[in-house]
Design a protein around this motif. Structure first.
Motif, PDB file in Angstrom:
ATOM      1  N   ARG A  35      82.687 144.500  38.551  1.00 39.79           N
ATOM      2  CA  ARG A  35      81.480 144.599  38.586  1.00 39.79           C
ATOM      3  C   ARG A  35      80.292 142.959  38.238  1.00 39.79           C
ATOM      4  NH1 ARG A  35      79.352 147.691  33.276  1.00 39.79           N
ATOM      5  NH2 ARG A  35      80.594 146.854  31.617  1.00 39.79           N
ATOM      6  N   HIS A  36      78.884 142.728  39.102  1.00 39.06           N
ATOM      7  CA  HIS A  36      78.448 141.287  39.000  1.00 39.06           C
ATOM      8  C   HIS A  36      77.578 141.838  37.652  1.00 39.06           C
ATOM      9  CE1 HIS A  36      75.415 138.289  40.291  1.00 39.06           C
ATOM     10  NE2 HIS A  36      76.760 137.873  39.309  1.00 39.06           N
ATOM     11  N   LEU A  37      78.324 141.162  36.540  1.00 40.66           N
ATOM     12  CA  LEU A  37      77.123 140.935  34.784  1.00 40.66           C
ATOM     13  C   LEU A  37      75.858 140.334  35.088  1.00 40.66           C
ATOM     14  CD1 LEU A  37      80.480 139.977  32.505  1.00 40.66           C
ATOM     15  CD2 LEU A  37      79.491 142.742  33.244  1.00 40.66           C
ATOM     16  N   PRO A  38      74.791 141.237  34.252  1.00 38.03           N
ATOM     17  CA  PRO A  38      74.924 141.714  33.484  1.00 38.03           C
ATOM     18  C   PRO A  38      75.440 143.562  33.260  1.00 38.03           C
ATOM     19  CG  PRO A  38      72.689 141.538  33.483  1.00 38.03           C
ATOM     20  CD  PRO A  38      73.485 140.516  34.018  1.00 38.03           C
ATOM     21  N   SER A  39      74.033 143.991  34.206  1.00 33.48           N
ATOM     22  CA  SER A  39      74.125 145.551  35.146  1.00 33.48           C
ATOM     23  C   SER A  39      74.840 145.666  36.104  1.00 33.48           C
ATOM     24  CB  SER A  39      72.796 145.411  34.578  1.00 33.48           C
ATOM     25  OG  SER A  39      71.829 145.087  35.325  1.00 33.48           O
ATOM     26  N   GLY A  40      75.694 145.288  36.932  1.00 35.43           N
ATOM     27  CA  GLY A  40      75.943 145.884  38.496  1.00 35.43           C
ATOM     28  C   GLY A  40      77.063 147.065  37.761  1.00 35.43           C
ATOM     29  N   ALA A  41      76.730 147.335  39.107  1.00 30.47           N
ATOM     30  CA  ALA A  41      77.281 149.018  39.951  1.00 30.47           C
ATOM     31  C   ALA A  41      79.170 148.058  39.910  1.00 30.47           C
ATOM     32  CB  ALA A  41      77.316 149.519  41.244  1.00 30.47           C
ATOM     33  N   TRP A  42      79.986 148.979  39.098  1.00 31.30           N
ATOM     34  CA  TRP A  42      81.425 148.977  39.841  1.00 31.30           C
ATOM     35  C   TRP A  42      81.669 149.014  40.876  1.00 31.30           C
ATOM     36  CZ3 TRP A  42      84.632 146.867  36.348  1.00 31.30           C
ATOM     37  CH2 TRP A  42      84.310 146.692  35.110  1.00 31.30           C
ATOM     38  N   SER A  43      83.004 148.357  42.089  1.00 34.23           N
ATOM     39  CA  SER A  43      83.195 148.243  42.842  1.00 34.23           C
ATOM     40  C   SER A  43      84.683 148.455  43.197  1.00 34.23           C
ATOM     41  CB  SER A  43      82.507 147.395  44.127  1.00 34.23           C
ATOM     42  OG  SER A  43      83.445 147.421  44.930  1.00 34.23           O
ATOM     43  N   SER A  44      85.321 149.335  43.218  1.00 37.77           N
ATOM     44  CA  SER A  44      86.648 149.688  43.025  1.00 37.77           C
ATOM     45  C   SER A  44      87.296 149.939  44.288  1.00 37.77           C
ATOM     46  CB  SER A  44      87.457 151.138  42.275  1.00 37.77           C
ATOM     47  OG  SER A  44      86.907 151.236  41.287  1.00 37.77           O
ATOM     48  N   LEU A  45      88.202 148.954  45.011  1.00 33.97           N
ATOM     49  CA  LEU A  45      89.531 148.930  45.749  1.00 33.97           C
ATOM     50  C   LEU A  45      90.810 149.984  45.472  1.00 33.97           C
ATOM     51  CD1 LEU A  45      89.143 144.989  46.746  1.00 33.97           C
ATOM     52  CD2 LEU A  45      87.926 146.948  47.248  1.00 33.97           C
ATOM     53  N   LYS A  46      90.943 150.792  46.449  1.00 31.38           N
ATOM     54  CA  LYS A  46      92.142 151.388  46.289  1.00 31.38           C
ATOM     55  C   LYS A  46      92.736 150.840  46.808  1.00 31.38           C
ATOM     56  CE  LYS A  46      91.787 156.161  46.250  1.00 31.38           C
ATOM     57  NZ  LYS A  46      91.383 156.410  45.144  1.00 31.38           N
TER      58      LYS A  46
END
Length: 456
Positions: free
Chosen positions: A86-97
């Motif tokens: 995630r991009h700090l300070p408040s970005g959303a999590w982006s997950s790779l499976k």
């Protein structure tokens, strides 16, 4: 005068303090809740060795900030490695499976560790390894150094490998990444088994791994070293020091854990010095002897409920801090490790850089079979995040440099919803003044990342 604390079921519920003690508690850093984000609700739920495959103290690192982005990794319920950012300070999590490899393990030793190589911006993952074959993969170059332009996708990660070099890695455990200030990434990992193993060292430069060899020998004496931590400190930019601390286990029984050992290196782990500064070992040809008396800096006997692999951090002044936990000195020996852990308290050990004397400070904080993490802010104040496997509560404890780290104070106690070992994003705390905590919830499926602003 020191404060007097009362503990019931591992939670501090009363405090009797003189005005001086009240002042000391006031000096300890405070924490203020900022946000809690949900990393996943699909974490692997298998519970073994009183923990989950997501959230164990020896994950170096399980959550880490680099170049303005925060990274974490976790196993999902299907057995896939997931890497998130995630991009700090408040970005959303982006997950790779990463679905080309699925674990069948339910063993909580088989965690995922993240390494970032500043030299080329590659992200390295080591995973699913407990006295078994090594499993590892890395990203394309620039993924961490150019996060806004590099492609964030599963195709950015290479295939799973079972070795870094031609050296066999068939029986290994506890991969730990750490980076030299010049951009070199290194990896320490145990070969062999609990009670008879060595620590070996690898180095990543110019896109290639090299084996440096064994740096701690345990198999000769039939024991093994368990690292509290291994990391660089840059108070002298010309000669960054690599610090390592450990305890020794004589058999596979955790009750045989004993003592605190220390060594440091001035040359990226090629040669090693004892506490006095004398060169005593060379990686590959003449490694450190795990239980050498010349390396022991504090005595902790067997049958003391000493937990292996808690945590280490080095502050800006070059002072090495170790978080350990074992029974108080007043308690009788107990060879039943599970029983001994019921009365084990967190203990802060630290090395005065000028005098080379190691200090010991007992805290009143219980944690049972859990393990805590210790971190430092830019002003060299200390933060400990620890769980309690009986109460399922998470605690944040702080201590100020001004007090000589004697004013330990609980600043937060959670509801009874957390389990396994919490992990701190060390780099975000020192560089950005934010305490980020990877915190698995009880049951394992949900993992929170708590963010706290700090002051003190």
């Amino acid at each position: 005068m020191r404060r007097s604390l009362c503990a019931v079921a591992g939670v501090v519920v009363c405090l009797t303090a003189t005005p001086a003690a009240q002042q000391a508690a006031a000096a300890a850093p405070t924490v203020t809740a900022s946000t809690t984000t949900v990393l996943t609700t699909e974490g692997r739920t298998a519970l073994t060795y009183t923990g989950y495959m997501n959230g164990e103290s020896f994950q170096q690192d399980g959550i880490v900030t680099y170049n303005g982005w925060q990274y974490s990794a976790y196993w999902d319920q299907s057995g896939y490695v997931n890497i998130a950012r995630r991009h700090l300070p408040s970005g959303a999590w982006s997950s790779l499976k990463l679905t080309d490899y699925a674990t069948t393990s339910t063993d909580s030793h088989n965690t995922i560790s993240i390494g970032i190589a500043p030299s080329d911006g590659t992200i390295h993952l080591a995973f699913d390894t407990h006295s078994s074959q090594f499993r590892y993969r890395k990203s394309v170059a620039g993924l961490a150094t150019s996060p806004t332009t590099a492609t964030w996708s599963t195709s950015s990660f290479g295939s799973v490998q079972s070795a870094l070099t031609s050296t066999s890695m068939d029986v290994v455990t506890y991969p730990q990444f750490f980076a030299h200030p010049d951009g070199t990434l290194q990896l320490a990992i145990r070969t062999g088994y609990s009670g008879t193993g060595d620590e070996v060292l690898y180095e990543y430069r110019s896109s290639t791994w090299t084996s440096l060899g064994t740096f701690i020998d345990g198999t000769t004496a039939g024991n093994n070293a368990y690292l509290f931590g291994i990391e660089y400190h840059t108070y002298d930019a010309a000669t960054p020091l690599l610090h390592a601390t450990w305890t020794v286990r004589e058999t596979s029984n955790a009750s045989t854990n004993h003592d605190l050992y220390y060594a440091y290196s001035k040359d990226k782990g090629r040669t090693w010095r004892n506490n006095a500064g004398t060169v005593v070992a060379a990686t590959g040809s003449n490694p450190l002897v795990a239980d050498a008396n010349t390396l022991k800096v504090r005595s902790i006997g067997q049958n003391r409920g000493l937990m292996n692999q808690e945590s280490q951090v080095v502050d800006a002044a070059g002072i090495v801090h170790v978080l350990a936990s074992h029974m108080p000195a007043s308690s009788a020996d107990n060879s039943d490790f599970t029983s001994a852990r019921e009365t084990a308290v967190l203990v802060h050990y630290w090395r005065d850089k000028a005098t080379k004397v190691w200090h010991q400070d007992y805290t009143p904080f219980l944690e049972r079979s859990s393990r805590g993490d210790i971190a430092v802010d830019a002003a060299d104040n200390l933060y400990v995040v620890s769980g309690d496997s009986s109460t399922r509560k998470l605690h944040i404890q702080t201590a100020s440099k001004a007090s000589g780290w004697t004013d330990w104070t609980i600043r937060y106690t959670s509801s009874a919803i957390y389990y396994s070992d919490p992990l701190i994003d060390h780099r975000r705390l020192t560089s950005l003044g934010m305490l980020s905590i990877f915190a698995p919830r009880y049951g394992g499926s949900r993992i929170d990342v708590q963010d706290w602003t700090v002051s003190g």
